[in-house]
Design a protein around this motif. Structure first.
Motif, PDB file in Angstrom:
ATOM      1  N   SER A 100      66.885 -34.271 -19.969  1.00 14.35           N
ATOM      2  CA  SER A 100      66.144 -34.959 -18.908  1.00 14.35           C
ATOM      3  C   SER A 100      64.961 -35.706 -19.514  1.00 14.35           C
ATOM      4  O   SER A 100      64.382 -35.284 -20.509  1.00 14.35           O
ATOM      5  N   LYS A 101      64.627 -36.819 -18.869  1.00 17.96           N
ATOM      6  CA  LYS A 101      63.439 -37.560 -19.322  1.00 17.96           C
ATOM      7  C   LYS A 101      62.206 -36.970 -18.638  1.00 17.96           C
ATOM      8  O   LYS A 101      62.301 -36.479 -17.512  1.00 17.96           O
ATOM      9  N   GLY A 102      61.079 -37.023 -19.304  1.00 19.95           N
ATOM     10  CA  GLY A 102      59.848 -36.518 -18.690  1.00 19.95           C
ATOM     11  C   GLY A 102      58.863 -36.052 -19.747  1.00 19.95           C
ATOM     12  O   GLY A 102      58.978 -36.410 -20.926  1.00 19.95           O
ATOM     13  N   ASP A 103      57.889 -35.239 -19.306  1.00 15.88           N
ATOM     14  CA  ASP A 103      56.855 -34.780 -20.234  1.00 15.88           C
ATOM     15  C   ASP A 103      57.374 -33.590 -21.041  1.00 15.88           C
ATOM     16  O   ASP A 103      57.768 -32.577 -20.466  1.00 15.88           O
ATOM     17  N   ALA A 104      57.304 -33.748 -22.355  1.00 15.07           N
ATOM     18  CA  ALA A 104      57.836 -32.678 -23.209  1.00 15.07           C
ATOM     19  C   ALA A 104      56.913 -31.472 -23.210  1.00 15.07           C
ATOM     20  O   ALA A 104      55.691 -31.616 -23.269  1.00 15.07           O
ATOM     21  N   ILE A 105      57.496 -30.275 -23.085  1.00 11.39           N
ATOM     22  CA  ILE A 105      56.674 -29.077 -23.208  1.00 11.39           C
ATOM     23  C   ILE A 105      57.000 -28.335 -24.515  1.00 11.39           C
ATOM     24  O   ILE A 105      56.332 -27.408 -24.891  1.00 11.39           O
ATOM     25  N   TRP A 106      58.041 -28.763 -25.161  1.00 14.51           N
ATOM     26  CA  TRP A 106      58.434 -28.154 -26.433  1.00 14.51           C
ATOM     27  C   TRP A 106      59.196 -29.194 -27.245  1.00 14.51           C
ATOM     28  O   TRP A 106      60.062 -29.890 -26.696  1.00 14.51           O
ATOM     29  N   GLN A 107      58.876 -29.332 -28.512  1.00 16.58           N
ATOM     30  CA  GLN A 107      59.561 -30.339 -29.330  1.00 16.58           C
ATOM     31  C   GLN A 107      59.858 -29.783 -30.705  1.00 16.58           C
ATOM     32  O   GLN A 107      59.068 -29.013 -31.243  1.00 16.58           O
ATOM     33  N   GLN A 108      60.979 -30.184 -31.241  1.00 16.71           N
ATOM     34  CA  GLN A 108      61.336 -29.709 -32.568  1.00 16.71           C
ATOM     35  C   GLN A 108      62.141 -30.794 -33.258  1.00 16.71           C
ATOM     36  O   GLN A 108      63.036 -31.388 -32.665  1.00 16.71           O
ATOM     37  N   ARG A 109      61.776 -31.051 -34.490  1.00 17.57           N
ATOM     38  CA  ARG A 109      62.532 -32.058 -35.240  1.00 17.57           C
ATOM     39  C   ARG A 109      63.542 -31.364 -36.133  1.00 17.57           C
ATOM     40  O   ARG A 109      63.191 -30.544 -36.972  1.00 17.57           O
ATOM     41  N   ILE A 110      64.811 -31.658 -35.896  1.00 21.78           N
ATOM     42  CA  ILE A 110      65.850 -31.097 -36.767  1.00 21.78           C
ATOM     43  C   ILE A 110      66.506 -32.281 -37.465  1.00 21.78           C
ATOM     44  O   ILE A 110      67.080 -33.154 -36.813  1.00 21.78           O
ATOM     45  N   PHE A 111      66.392 -32.326 -38.776  1.00 23.46           N
ATOM     46  CA  PHE A 111      66.806 -33.497 -39.569  1.00 23.46           C
ATOM     47  C   PHE A 111      66.164 -34.746 -38.987  1.00 23.46           C
ATOM     48  O   PHE A 111      64.945 -34.839 -38.945  1.00 23.46           O
ATOM     49  N   SER A 112      66.951 -35.696 -38.500  1.00 25.03           N
ATOM     50  CA  SER A 112      66.295 -36.901 -37.993  1.00 25.03           C
ATOM     51  C   SER A 112      66.299 -36.954 -36.462  1.00 25.03           C
ATOM     52  O   SER A 112      65.946 -37.943 -35.859  1.00 25.03           O
ATOM     53  N   ILE A 113      66.757 -35.851 -35.828  1.00 20.36           N
ATOM     54  CA  ILE A 113      66.834 -35.878 -34.354  1.00 20.36           C
ATOM     55  C   ILE A 113      65.702 -35.035 -33.778  1.00 20.36           C
ATOM     56  O   ILE A 113      65.458 -33.909 -34.224  1.00 20.36           O
TER      57      ILE A 113
END
Lengths: 274, 180
Positions: free
Chosen positions: A90-103
């Motif tokens: 879903s689009k919206g305000d992120a509450i958690w983010q994690q970068r795995i490789f380039s995604i």
């Protein structure tokens, strides 16, 4: 190996509770109306009141929660898909983010909210429809369907014929289960092997069961047609029933209760948001 | 009501019972994640009835089968999904009867494929409806997923029906005129 191992056809749990005694037409109508409400509403308060109503019905019906949970089992997969996809996509305000490789993977606040709401809606839908089938026998449901479809005769839906086919089928299921079992054992004792090899061999191994079963089915149908003729069966017109469907005071109270929940929830949706 | 109609109702009812019994036969049939079986044996009586008795009785039996299957194994996610997955999906299989012509064996194969393809379309549409309602917007692969999930049971079902149904119809014809 048992051909009909664990066979349970249908979900109906016999009983004599007030939910069991309600008119099946009223039950179908109430479930349908509450379901529409479930699709319109967005608020947790009305979802909660709906859930409370279902709990009350479960309690009154005397159905053990195990049956309800069993009914919910097939949708676990769908609920999981719904949750995961809504959380992550879903689009919206992120509450958690994690970068795995380039995604970058992120969970959004809107996603969590809509995911939980959708999952609750799914569970409540299946809960309410399984309550209907748990407390109403298939034969009662068939009678109710005939009654509900009768107005559609105008546009060519053969309500009586459809209901008749369904009632005949319900009557013959136990007979045919027994015959299938007998044929299966008879063929096995002659050395038939079932369920081995690839899909083609497995399919072919069913023939020694299917052919006699169909011959039996034709014979039953023939006998039944003769019996119907000799009892002057002429379709739905002027046909009377031993057990008439009747709307009683109980149904009126149930409708009133559902109406109150419905109106209360709708009122909250429109005016109660703080 | 004439004699033939009475017989049709009786036959459709008994065949419907047979469909349900076969559908519940647990022998060697694996299940899909949502609880559907990978081979729908219940299609065999429905296709045979449609081929023997024609499209309209076939569709009626299919419609009744959809309603009854729902009572026995309810799976309700949305009113449109219900209609597509139950009465319409099974009713359309009965349309196989419009394609089949008696004594032309090749039309049986065509009829089976048509009926099952129509059922596939109904389930495919229902899958798309589910995703459109429950999943966030902008998710692209819903058509592919719905097609793949439904093909996973329609293709094995079609193989089994192609193998068994025409043979069974021939056997029924060989039983004598009263079954035709």
């Amino acid at each position: 190996m048992n051909l009909l191992k664990d066979i349970t056809i249908g979900q109906y749990v016999p009983g004599n509770s007030i939910i069991h005694r309600m008119d099946p037409r009223v039950k179908i109508a109430l479930v349908f109306i509450l379901m529409i409400q479930l699709f319109i509403t967005e608020s947790w308060v009305s979802l909660g009141s709906y859930f409370a109503l279902l709990l009350l019905v479960t309690l009154l019906s005397g159905i053990s929660p195990g049956y309800i949970l069993k009914g919910l089992r097939p949708i676990i997969f769908l609920v999981l898909i719904t949750l995961i996809f809504n959380f992550f996509f879903s689009k919206g305000d992120a509450i958690w983010q994690q970068r795995i490789f380039s995604i970058t993977i992120s969970i959004t606040q809107q996603g969590v909210q809509s995911g939980l709401r959708m999952a609750a809606r799914l569970i409540l839908l299946v809960y309410s429809t399984s309550l209907l089938t748990l407390t109403t026998s298939p034969i009662q449901l068939t009678d109710a369907i005939e009654n509900i479809l009768t107005p559609f005769k105008v546009i060519g839906i053969p309500a009586h014929e459809l209901a008749m086919m369904m009632s005949i089928a319900l009557r013959f299921i136990p007979v045919l289960i027994e015959e299938t079992d007998k044929i299966f054992k008879a063929q096995k004792s002659r050395g038939a092997r079932f369920g081995r090899g690839n899909i083609i061999q497995k399919a072919k191994s069913l023939l020694p069961i299917l052919v006699p079963l169909f011959v039996h089915a034709f014979k039953h149908a023939e006998d039944l047609a003769v019996a119907m003729e000799s009892r002057c069966y002429r379709g739905g017109e002027r046909r009377t029933r031993l057990k008439q469907l009747r709307v009683t005071g109980l149904d009126c109270w149930a409708t009133l209760l559902c109406g109150l929940v419905l109106v209360g929830a709708a009122w909250w949706d429109f005016y109660g948001k703080l | 009501m004439d004699k033939d109609k009475r017989r049709l109702i009786a036959e459709a009812g008994v065949f419907l019972a047979l469909s349900i019994v076969l559908e519940y036969v647990t022998l060697f049939i694996p299940r899909l994640p949502q609880g559907g079986k990978i081979i729908s044996l219940g299609m065999i009586p429905l296709l045979i009835f449609a081929i023997l008795r024609g499209g309209i009785p076939g569709m009626m039996m299919g419609f009744a089968m959809g309603l009854l299957f729902y009572f026995l194994d309810p799976f309700f996610l949305h009113p449109l999904q219900y209609f597509l997955d139950y009465p319409l999906a099974f009713g359309l299989v009965g349309a196989a009867g419009f394609v089949a012509q008696k004594n032309k064996e090749w039309t049986y194969y065509l009829a089976i494929l048509t009926g099952l393809f129509l059922r596939f379309l109904a389930h495919f549409a229902s899958g798309v409806v589910f995703f459109k309602i429950y999943l966030p917007e902008g998710f692209k692969n819903i058509y592919l997923y719905s097609a793949a999930y439904n093909a996973a049971f329609i293709i094995p079902t079609a193989i089994v029906c192609i193998l068994l149904v025409p043979y069974m119809v021939k056997r029924i014809f060989s039983l004598g005129n009263e079954y035709r």
